[in-house]
Design an enzyme around this catalytic site. Sequence first.
Site, mmCIF file in Angstrom:
data_model
loop_
_atom_site.group_PDB
_atom_site.id
_atom_site.type_symbol
_atom_site.label_atom_id
_atom_site.label_comp_id
_atom_site.label_asym_id
_atom_site.label_seq_id
_atom_site.Cartn_x
_atom_site.Cartn_y
_atom_site.Cartn_z
ATOM 1 N N HIS A 250 0.792 -1.231 0.000
ATOM 2 C CA HIS A 250 0.000 0.000 0.000
ATOM 3 C C HIS A 250 0.820 1.275 0.000
ATOM 4 O O HIS A 250 0.265 2.376 0.035
ATOM 5 C CB HIS A 250 -0.951 0.020 1.197
ATOM 6 C CG HIS A 250 -2.092 -0.937 1.068
ATOM 7 N ND1 HIS A 250 -3.262 -0.614 0.433
ATOM 8 C CD2 HIS A 250 -2.218 -2.214 1.476
ATOM 9 C CE1 HIS A 250 -4.078 -1.650 0.464
ATOM 10 N NE2 HIS A 250 -3.469 -2.650 1.086
ATOM 11 N N LYS B 3 -7.935 14.513 3.579
ATOM 12 C CA LYS B 3 -7.145 13.271 3.568
ATOM 13 C C LYS B 3 -6.232 13.333 4.779
ATOM 14 O O LYS B 3 -6.128 14.385 5.409
ATOM 15 C CB LYS B 3 -6.316 13.165 2.282
ATOM 16 C CG LYS B 3 -5.629 14.491 1.900
ATOM 17 C CD LYS B 3 -4.866 14.423 0.588
ATOM 18 C CE LYS B 3 -5.725 14.401 -0.641
ATOM 19 N NZ LYS B 3 -5.909 13.087 -1.237
ATOM 20 N N ARG B 4 -5.594 12.224 5.144
ATOM 21 C CA ARG B 4 -4.654 12.283 6.269
ATOM 22 C C ARG B 4 -3.604 13.348 5.988
ATOM 23 O O ARG B 4 -3.240 13.586 4.831
ATOM 24 C CB ARG B 4 -3.986 10.915 6.483
ATOM 25 C CG ARG B 4 -4.911 9.860 7.053
ATOM 26 C CD ARG B 4 -5.399 10.203 8.454
ATOM 27 N NE ARG B 4 -4.320 10.151 9.411
ATOM 28 C CZ ARG B 4 -4.075 9.133 10.242
ATOM 29 N NH1 ARG B 4 -4.887 8.093 10.262
ATOM 30 N NH2 ARG B 4 -3.065 9.161 11.076
ATOM 31 N N LYS C 41 -14.108 9.006 -4.510
ATOM 32 C CA LYS C 41 -15.346 9.455 -3.860
ATOM 33 C C LYS C 41 -15.801 10.788 -4.446
ATOM 34 O O LYS C 41 -16.984 10.992 -4.725
ATOM 35 C CB LYS C 41 -15.135 9.614 -2.346
ATOM 36 C CG LYS C 41 -14.732 8.340 -1.626
ATOM 37 C CD LYS C 41 -14.287 8.647 -0.187
ATOM 38 C CE LYS C 41 -13.501 7.486 0.394
ATOM 39 N NZ LYS C 41 -12.799 7.852 1.639
HETATM 40 C C1 PLP Z 1 -11.477 8.020 1.791
HETATM 41 C C2 PLP Z 1 -10.911 8.471 3.057
HETATM 42 C C3 PLP Z 1 -9.523 8.612 3.207
HETATM 43 C C4 PLP Z 1 -8.546 8.375 2.083
HETATM 44 O O1 PLP Z 1 -8.402 9.596 1.384
HETATM 45 P P1 PLP Z 1 -7.220 9.813 0.341
HETATM 46 O O2 PLP Z 1 -7.506 11.159 -0.247
HETATM 47 O O3 PLP Z 1 -7.325 8.724 -0.676
HETATM 48 O O4 PLP Z 1 -5.948 9.780 1.109
HETATM 49 C C5 PLP Z 1 -9.023 9.036 4.420
HETATM 50 N N1 PLP Z 1 -9.844 9.299 5.465
HETATM 51 C C6 PLP Z 1 -11.186 9.193 5.361
HETATM 52 C C7 PLP Z 1 -12.036 9.513 6.538
HETATM 53 C C8 PLP Z 1 -11.762 8.780 4.159
HETATM 54 O O5 PLP Z 1 -13.096 8.655 4.070
#
Ligand code: PLP
Length: 615
Positions: free
Chosen positions: A159, A349-350, A461
Site C-alpha cells: 500500500h 485526507k490524512r 469518492k
Molecule cells: C477516503 C478516506 C480517506 C482516504 O483519502 P485519500 O484522499 O485517498 O488519502 C481518508 N480518510 C477518510 C475519513 C476517508 O473517508
Amino acid sequence: MHVVNEDYTRVLAVPCDMFIAGYGTTHTNALRLWDAKSPTPIDMGLFSRGDYLKAGEEKAMAEVIAKVLYPEDNHYEGKSLRLRQQYFFVSATVQSIVRKHIQAYGTLTNFHEKNVIQINDTHPTLVIPELMRILMDDAGLDWDTAWHITSNSVAYTNHTVLAEALERWPQTLMETLLPRIWQIICEIARRWQEKVTAYYCGDESKVRNMAVIWDGEVRMANLCIAGGTAVNGVSALHSDILRNDVFRDACSMEPEKFKNVTNGIDHRRWLAEINPGLDKLIRDLTGGDGYLLHPGTELPKLDKFANDKEVLLRLGQIKRANKETFAKYAKKAQGFLINPDAIFDVQVKRLHEYKRQLLSVLHIIHIYHQLQDHPNMDIHPHTFIFGAKAAPGYAVAKRIIRLINSLADQINNDPICKDKLQVFFMENYRVSLAEVLMPASEVSQQISTAGKEASGTGNMKFMMNGALTVGTLDGANVEMHEVLGDENMFLFGLKTEEVKEMRDIGYNPFNLYTRDPNLHRVLDHINNGFRDGVRYDDLVQRLLLGVNGSPADEYMLLADFAAYCAAERRMAETYADQKKWNQMSLHNIARSGIFAADRSIADYAETIWHVPYKK
Ligand SMILES: *Cc1c(COP(=O)(O)O)cnc(C)c1O
C-alpha cells in the site's frame, strides 16, 4: 522434532462476528473481529493482601493488546505492543481458519486449494510464520509440505512506497517476544537467501536488497514477497513502481508474481447512500438502479446527456442543495459561516507532507496577495475546505495544521476577502464527515508528489459525486485521466519520471524562491507569520534549506507551484462557464464505474485468488 513452549503469556482471543450483507444477493459474509481477554482472573491472593495494582496486572497486560488502533498512517513505529497486537490478531485468525478447514476436510494437506489469506499491507505478515508453525508443530507436517501449503495460500498487497512506512521489526524484539516465530523466520530467510544467491550468482547488492533479515531487522515486505504467491500494488502506476523500482530485484527473479489490482470504492455507499439527489437523477436517466450492481455499464449512459440543458441544470441544482446542507452542517458543527455560492474547493485526507496540503496553502496565500494588490479584482467567491488528521507524533504535520488555522483566521477576518475568499479547517475528519462533504464538493484536490500516492480512494469518492479533480498524475489519478482525458480534469505538475530526473540532476528549491517573485512573497509571508503572531519559519526552512537529514523541499512543492497556480486558474475560468462545468461533472460521474469496489474484488478473484466470480 517436538516443539515445547514454556513460560509463555496466555491471552484469550474472543471472536465477535459482524455480519456483512451483500447487495443483490442472499449471501452474507462474517467479518470476524477479536477482543483480547485474560484467561486468568485477578489474583485474589495479592488483592486481599492489599496489592490491588499487582493483582490486576496480568489481566490488564492481556487486555490492553486489542485496546487501540495505532493512529500512524504511512509511518512505521517499532513498538513492542504493536508487534504483540499483530501477532495476537494473526494467530487467532489463522487458528480459526485452520480449525474450520479441518472440520470441513479432516486434513490440512489441501489447505491452499480452499483458502486464500490476502495480506492487507505488511501488518499481518506474521501469518506466514504462524501458518508454518501450526502446520509443522501442531499438524506434524515437514518443512517442504508446510512451505508448499503456506506459500500457495498467502498473497500480499502493498500500500505504500514510502521507505519510512515499510515495517522492519528489530530482531531482538522478535526474538524475545516470539522465539518460535523467530526460528521459523530465520529458516525462511536462509532458504530465500540461498535461492536469491543462486539466481543472482552471489551479487551482494541483490542479496542485501531482497534479504528478509538484515542488519538486525526483519523486513516484513520482503518476507511477504518470499512467502507469498502474489504481490500487488493498488493502482497501475503504483504496481509499475513496485516492479521497476521498490521491488525491482524480486520482480526480475519472479516477474509472474507481480500483479496490479486498482483500488475501488462502493457506489452504493459513496453515491446512492450519501447523495440521494444524484442517485435519483441517475435512476431517472439510466432507467433504474442497475448502476448499483453494474456501474461500469450503466453509468456511461449518462454521457449522452452532456448537451441536455435540463439535465445539466438539474445536476447543478443537486450540487447547490448539497452545498447548502454542508454549510448548515459546518455552522452547527463548528460555527463556520460558509458562503454556499462560493466554489467549494476541498482537500480532505490524512495530513502528510507527500500529500502536499502545504502546496495548497502556498497557492491560497498567492491568491490573497493578488487580492491585496487589487482589492477590486473580479474573482468568483472561492472557499477552501481542509480536513486532516495527523499522527500524534508527527510534529511537522501538526505545524501544517496550525498554519492552515492561522491562515484561515487571517483571511476570514480580512475585509478585503469578504465574499471572495474563505478558508476552513474542519476538525475530526472521518467517514461520517466525508459523507456530508463529498456530495457538496466541486473541486477535489489530489496533488501528491508524482510517484508517492499508491492509489488514493478519496479521489474516487469526489469523482463519483461530480467534483472535478485538480491533480497530479499520481496513484489512481492516472486511470482517472485515462477515462476522462485532459478535457475533464485539471492535471498539472511533474510526472513520476520527471520528479526522479530532477532529483538526479540536483534539485535546488532556493533558485525557484529567488527567481519567482510570487513564490518569494508567499514564503516570506509564511516565514513572518500571520495576525495571530505565530511564525512558521521552521516550515519555510524545510522547503528552502532542509532540516536535520531531510533534503530541502523533499516533496518538490516549489517545483510544482507555478503549474499548480495555473491549473487552479484554469479551474476557476471553467467554473465561470456553468454549462461547461456541469458537462464535465456529468462525465466524471458517468466514467466512475472503473472505480467500483466490485470491479476491484473481481480483479482479485480473477488474477490472484483464481476463483470463479460472477460479474
Ligand atoms: C477516503 C478516506 C480517506 C482516504 O483519502 P485519500 O484522499 O485517498 O488519502 C481518508 N480518510 C477518510 C475519513 C476517508 O473517508
